[in-house]
Design a protein around this motif. Structure first.
Motif, mmCIF file in Angstrom:
data_model
loop_
_atom_site.group_PDB
_atom_site.id
_atom_site.type_symbol
_atom_site.label_atom_id
_atom_site.label_comp_id
_atom_site.label_asym_id
_atom_site.label_seq_id
_atom_site.Cartn_x
_atom_site.Cartn_y
_atom_site.Cartn_z
ATOM 1 N N SER A 138 0.816 -1.228 0.000
ATOM 2 C CA SER A 138 0.000 0.000 0.000
ATOM 3 C C SER A 138 0.841 1.266 0.000
ATOM 4 C CB SER A 138 -0.902 0.006 1.240
ATOM 5 O OG SER A 138 -0.114 0.093 2.412
ATOM 6 N N GLY A 139 2.152 1.128 0.163
ATOM 7 C CA GLY A 139 3.027 2.298 0.224
ATOM 8 C C GLY A 139 3.121 2.901 1.615
ATOM 9 N N ARG A 140 2.750 2.136 2.631
ATOM 10 C CA ARG A 140 2.716 2.701 3.986
ATOM 11 C C ARG A 140 4.097 3.112 4.489
ATOM 12 N NH1 ARG A 140 1.267 -2.577 7.812
ATOM 13 N NH2 ARG A 140 2.578 -4.081 6.727
ATOM 14 N N TRP A 141 5.154 2.386 4.108
ATOM 15 C CA TRP A 141 6.495 2.781 4.551
ATOM 16 C C TRP A 141 7.120 3.766 3.565
ATOM 17 C CZ3 TRP A 141 5.050 1.596 8.804
ATOM 18 C CH2 TRP A 141 4.579 0.331 9.165
ATOM 19 N N ALA A 142 6.787 3.624 2.296
ATOM 20 C CA ALA A 142 7.278 4.579 1.300
ATOM 21 C C ALA A 142 6.824 5.993 1.632
ATOM 22 C CB ALA A 142 6.780 4.178 -0.092
ATOM 23 N N LYS A 143 5.677 6.115 2.253
ATOM 24 C CA LYS A 143 5.142 7.431 2.620
ATOM 25 C C LYS A 143 6.090 8.170 3.555
ATOM 26 C CE LYS A 143 0.859 9.571 4.294
ATOM 27 N NZ LYS A 143 -0.532 9.314 4.757
ATOM 28 N N LEU A 144 6.836 7.429 4.369
ATOM 29 C CA LEU A 144 7.770 8.052 5.308
ATOM 30 C C LEU A 144 9.198 8.090 4.777
ATOM 31 C CD1 LEU A 144 6.430 6.530 8.659
ATOM 32 C CD2 LEU A 144 6.043 8.815 7.748
#
Length: 296
Positions: A63-69
């Motif tokens: 979902s991109g949850r770590w890419a967001k940070l």
């Protein structure tokens, strides 16, 4: 497992993750949970070695949850996933102009060899039959000396025997649930989150407050997590067809065989999380083709 069965399992696993991230796109995850879990994963990552223009990749971005940070800290981030989740990531990261999205996998990462300043793959390679092939393909994309952060399920090698026996029982349940139709799989996983994850996690939190030792308490790592995290991880844990687990020694050997060196592990949960650096010498590594992480 023969090649045909392996291929079929690969496809089912990838489809399952597409369904998971469509149901849990992580918009319901609190900022507190996101930052805390991110910090746990990246506790051994050498941020200080990267410049603001660093270019890297997130293999199995979901979902991109770590890419967001990660994206705000670097120059460019390639978000890579073989499942339909790549569209969820694209939606979640639409404000991050420095993210590039690829419907692909480790066997065909669309960047040049030895071109990346860093890479990471969190909770992905333990869900494929040939993790060494996938990791070797990933490492080939790194510049010599570039760091790669890896998280893979541990084999409970730092836990007592009774804990491993308890996990084995839960794994039998996973094998049943993961073969159910997506809707039923989701419903059962949510029941597990409600009647197992939540009570054990909150009891661990209470026990910690009164001074009890909760090191080996089942699901104690969720004691400070919101219920959304538990619901997501229950589906991830019990809804996935293929799951491999590694001891610390096995994971270190895997990383070294893929072309990483100077490997260091986090000694805190989640286990095992480690960082290694692409070797500076030698020819590019090659490994067998890995059919799972090729885009559909």
């Amino acid at each position: 497992m023969n090649e045909a069965k392996s291929r079929k399992l690969a496809i089912k696993t990838v489809e399952g993750f597409g369904d998971q991230w469509a149901r849990f796109d992580q918009t319901g995850m609190s900022d507190e949970d996101r930052i805390r879990i991110f910090d746990n994963y990246f506790s051994v990552f050498p941020w200080e070695t990267l410049t603001k223009n660093a270019i890297g990749f997130d293999l199995g971005c979901g979902s991109g949850r770590w890419a967001k940070l990660v994206a705000p800290r670097v120059g460019k981030l390639h978000c890579i996933d073989p499942s339909a989740a790549i569209e969820v990531a694209r939606k979640n990261l639409h404000e991050q102009a420095n993210c590039e999205f690829h419907h692909a996998g480790a066997a065909d990462i669309p960047v040049s060899d030895r071109s990346m300043d860093f890479g990471y793959s969190l909770g992905v390679l333990h869900h494929i039959p040939e993790p060494l092939a996938a990791l070797s393909a990933s490492v080939r994309k790194l510049k010599p000396g570039a760091p790669f952060l890896l998280y893979m399920y541990y084999a409970f090698d730092n836990r007592p025997l009774w804990f491993r026996v308890l996990w084995r029982t839960s794994d039998w349940l996973r094998r049943v649930v993961s073969r159910m139709p997506y809707g039923l799989r989701f419903a059962v996983s949510q029941m597990i989150a409600t009647v197992i994850y939540l009570p054990l996690a909150r009891t661990a939190k209470f026990a910690e407050r009164i001074g009890a030792n909760i090191h080996n308490w089942p699901l104690a790592s969720y004691r400070n997590s919101g219920f959304y995290v538990m619901r997501t991880d229950a589906l991830d844990r019990f809804g996935t067809r293929l799951e491999l687990r590694f001891t610390k020694v096995e994971m270190k050997a895997l990383m070294e065989s893929s072309g990483l060196e100077n490997i260091s592990f986090s000694e805190e949960s989640p286990f095992w999380c480690a960082v290694g650096y692409a070797t500076n010498t030698g020819d590019l590594l090659s490994g067998p083709e890995d059919g799972i992480w090729k885009g559909k």
